[in-house]
Each structure stands twice: as structure tokens, then as C-alpha cells.
Motif scaffolding. Structure first.
Motif, PDB file in Angstrom:
ATOM      1  N   ARG A   4      57.155  15.036  46.786  1.00  8.25           N
ATOM      2  CA  ARG A   4      57.350  15.607  48.128  1.00  8.25           C
ATOM      3  C   ARG A   4      58.764  15.342  48.649  1.00  8.25           C
ATOM      4  O   ARG A   4      59.325  16.165  49.370  1.00  8.25           O
ATOM      5  N   ARG A  54      61.759  17.909  50.016  1.00 11.16           N
ATOM      6  CA  ARG A  54      62.331  17.705  51.363  1.00 11.16           C
ATOM      7  C   ARG A  54      63.731  17.102  51.298  1.00 11.16           C
ATOM      8  O   ARG A  54      64.232  16.607  52.297  1.00 11.16           O
ATOM      9  N   THR A  61      61.860  14.560  60.853  1.00 10.37           N
ATOM     10  CA  THR A  61      60.989  15.733  61.026  1.00 10.37           C
ATOM     11  C   THR A  61      59.815  15.718  60.047  1.00 10.37           C
ATOM     12  O   THR A  61      58.981  16.620  60.080  1.00 10.37           O
ATOM     13  N   MET A  62      59.742  14.689  59.197  1.00  7.88           N
ATOM     14  CA  MET A  62      58.672  14.643  58.202  1.00  7.88           C
ATOM     15  C   MET A  62      57.431  13.953  58.764  1.00  7.88           C
ATOM     16  O   MET A  62      57.477  13.273  59.786  1.00  7.88           O
ATOM     17  N   SER A  63      56.313  14.125  58.067  1.00 10.18           N
ATOM     18  CA  SER A  63      55.060  13.483  58.462  1.00 10.18           C
ATOM     19  C   SER A  63      55.141  11.974  58.230  1.00 10.18           C
ATOM     20  O   SER A  63      56.031  11.480  57.522  1.00 10.18           O
ATOM     21  N   GLY A  64      54.177  11.247  58.802  1.00  6.59           N
ATOM     22  CA  GLY A  64      54.145   9.801  58.618  1.00  6.59           C
ATOM     23  C   GLY A  64      54.014   9.403  57.167  1.00  6.59           C
ATOM     24  O   GLY A  64      54.659   8.452  56.700  1.00  6.59           O
ATOM     25  N   GLY A  65      53.181  10.120  56.432  1.00  2.00           N
ATOM     26  CA  GLY A  65      53.015   9.813  55.017  1.00  2.00           C
ATOM     27  C   GLY A  65      54.278  10.046  54.225  1.00  2.00           C
ATOM     28  O   GLY A  65      54.639   9.244  53.344  1.00  2.00           O
ATOM     29  N   GLU A  66      54.980  11.136  54.525  1.00  6.61           N
ATOM     30  CA  GLU A  66      56.242  11.426  53.835  1.00  6.61           C
ATOM     31  C   GLU A  66      57.297  10.381  54.181  1.00  6.61           C
ATOM     32  O   GLU A  66      58.075   9.957  53.317  1.00  6.61           O
ATOM     33  N   GLN A  67      57.312   9.942  55.427  1.00  4.55           N
ATOM     34  CA  GLN A  67      58.265   8.904  55.820  1.00  4.55           C
ATOM     35  C   GLN A  67      57.969   7.585  55.104  1.00  4.55           C
ATOM     36  O   GLN A  67      58.888   6.849  54.735  1.00  4.55           O
ATOM     37  N   LEU A  80      48.082   5.795  58.005  1.00  5.41           N
ATOM     38  CA  LEU A  80      47.922   6.932  57.109  1.00  5.41           C
ATOM     39  C   LEU A  80      46.458   7.328  56.972  1.00  5.41           C
ATOM     40  O   LEU A  80      45.551   6.504  57.105  1.00  5.41           O
TER      41      LEU A  80
END
Length: 241
Positions: free
Chosen positions: A128, A132, A139-145, A170
């Protein structure tokens, strides 16, 4: 296996408040070691002290046979210790690529194939992030962060990575994914010291486990041994697995 990290008689204060009291434990090279415990038990303080962000009042920290108690945080990164902090701590106004580059700020080889190999490793662990790569991290989701925070820590090429509450906030499906990646990181040769409130998942993943209660180690063993301990089950696992 040899001992990679030894924490001996560690006591740490926040002003007059004693956060850690005579804490001793060891992390074996090649293992996943977890610290479990309630909020306020001293888990994050322990990691911050190992990273050099909190001052030691008493005791010492030994990494790969060397006393690092008085070393700076930067020195510890150079020695092979990096941390993914609680709350992720990503740089929201920077892109994913820039955040990953920040994880390698101590490295002198950022223009070499070795650096590219490490970046490729992180992007293979977290596809992911590759999708990105030029997106602003905020601007990313919590999981992506969270994936980015772990990936950034890995860009320092650590031998020991400290993960502070990687599953916090999460969704259950993402928690499973994060723990699968933690196992993969370990299988690739990185020793992991994991602080985690999700004791169930942490004890399943860990070969070594310690329980912190109000700043003191109150239980130690393998992950399976602590998971089977009735007191641990009642306090942290809802009475069972």
C-alpha cells in the motif's frame, strides 16, 4: 541464541513520579519479545529509555555487549536500534517517500543499491505504501500511517526494532495484517521488541514475554507460558484465549 539487549535494574522518573522501578529483562537475538501490561504500566517509557529519549536514574542498558546507557538517541540508531513510536509520529506534510527517507537520516549510503534494496524491502512488506509513495502521509488512513511508521523505522536498517503499540486504533482485520508483517520482519532477520496492549496477539507472536505492572516486571516466560498463566489470562486476555 545470544542476548542482544539487556536491561538491568532500570529505574526511570518523570519528575518525582517513579515510572520504572528496578526493571530487568533480556531480549534474545532473532526473537520477538513482547512487553504487555495495562495503560500506565511503563511499557512506552521502557522503549523510550532504550531509545535514549528518557534519562536513566538507576541501572543500565547493554546492547550487543556494549553499555549504551549514556549514549545519545542518534548514536543508538547508528548502533542498530530504531523505533516506531506510539501514535505513529509520521510527518503528515511530507510524502510517503519523504517519510521513508527520514527513517534513513543517519545513513550515508542513500545513493547506493543497498539503500534501494532496503526501500524495496519496505515496499514489498507494505504494498500500500508503494501505491501511495507520492501521497502526503497525513491524508492516509490510520492503518496506512501505521505501516509507514514501521517502514520508516526499518529504513534505518536496524538489528533491533522497537514497536510501540502498532495495533492501536486499528480494525481487527488490519491488526491481523500488522502482526503478520511483524512476524515477516522477524523472519527476515530483525529482532523485535514489541509493546502492545493487544496481549492476545502479542503473546501468540512472541517467543519471549514480560508483564509490566506499575513500573515493575511481574511475570516472565515464553509467549505461550504467559498466555497460559491464569493471572495473565484474567487480567489481559478476558479470562481466556
Amino acid at each position: 541464541m545470544s542476548v542482544m539487549l539487556e536491561v538491568e535494574g532500570l529505574s526511570v522518573n518523570y519528575g518525582p513520579i517513579e515510572a520504572l522501578r528496578d526493571v530487568s529483562f533480556a531480549v534474545e537475538e532473532g526473537h520477538i519479545c513482547t512487553l504487555i501490561g495495562a495503560n500506565g504500566a511503563g511499557k512506552s517509557t521502557t522503549l523510550k529509555t532504550i531509545s535514549g529519549l528518557r534519562k536513566v536514574r538507576e541501572g543500565k542498558i547493554v546492547f550487543e555487549g556494549k553499555d549504551i546507557t549514556g549514549s545519545t538517541p542518534v548514536d543508538r540508531v547508528l548502533m542498530g536500534i530504531s523505533q516506531s513510536p506510539e501514535g505513529r509520529g509520521i510527518f503528515p506534510g511530507m510524502t510517503v517517500r519523504e517519510n521513508l527517507d527520514m527513517g534513513a537520516y543517519t545513513r550515508k549510503d542513500t545513493k547506493t543499491p543497498a539503500y534501494q534494496q532496503d526501500l524495496d524491502r519496505v515496499l514489498a512488506l507494505f504494498p500500500r505504501l508503494e501505491e501511495r509513495i507520492d501521497q502526503f502521509a497525513g491524508t492516509m488512513s490510520g492503518g496506512e500511517q501505521q505501516m509507514l511508521a514501521i517502514g520508516r523505522a526499518l529504513m534505518a536498517r536496524p538489528r533491533l526494532v522497537l514497536l510501540d503499540e502498532p495495533s492501536m486504533g486499528l480494525a481487527p482485520k488490519l491488526i491481523q495484517q500488522i502482526f503478520s508483517i511483524i512476524r515477516e520482519i522477524n523472519e527476515q532477520g530483525t529482532t523485535v521488541l514489541l509493546v502492545e496492549q493487544n496481549a492476545n496477539q502479542a503473546l501468540k507472536a512472541a517467543q519471549q514475554a514480560y508483564c509490566l505492572t506499575t513500573g515493575e516486571i511481574t511475570a516472565a516466560g515464553t509467549g505461550a507460558e504467559l498466555a497460559a498463566d491464569p493471572a495473565i489470562r484474567d487480567a489481559y486476555l478476558g479470562g481466556g484465549l
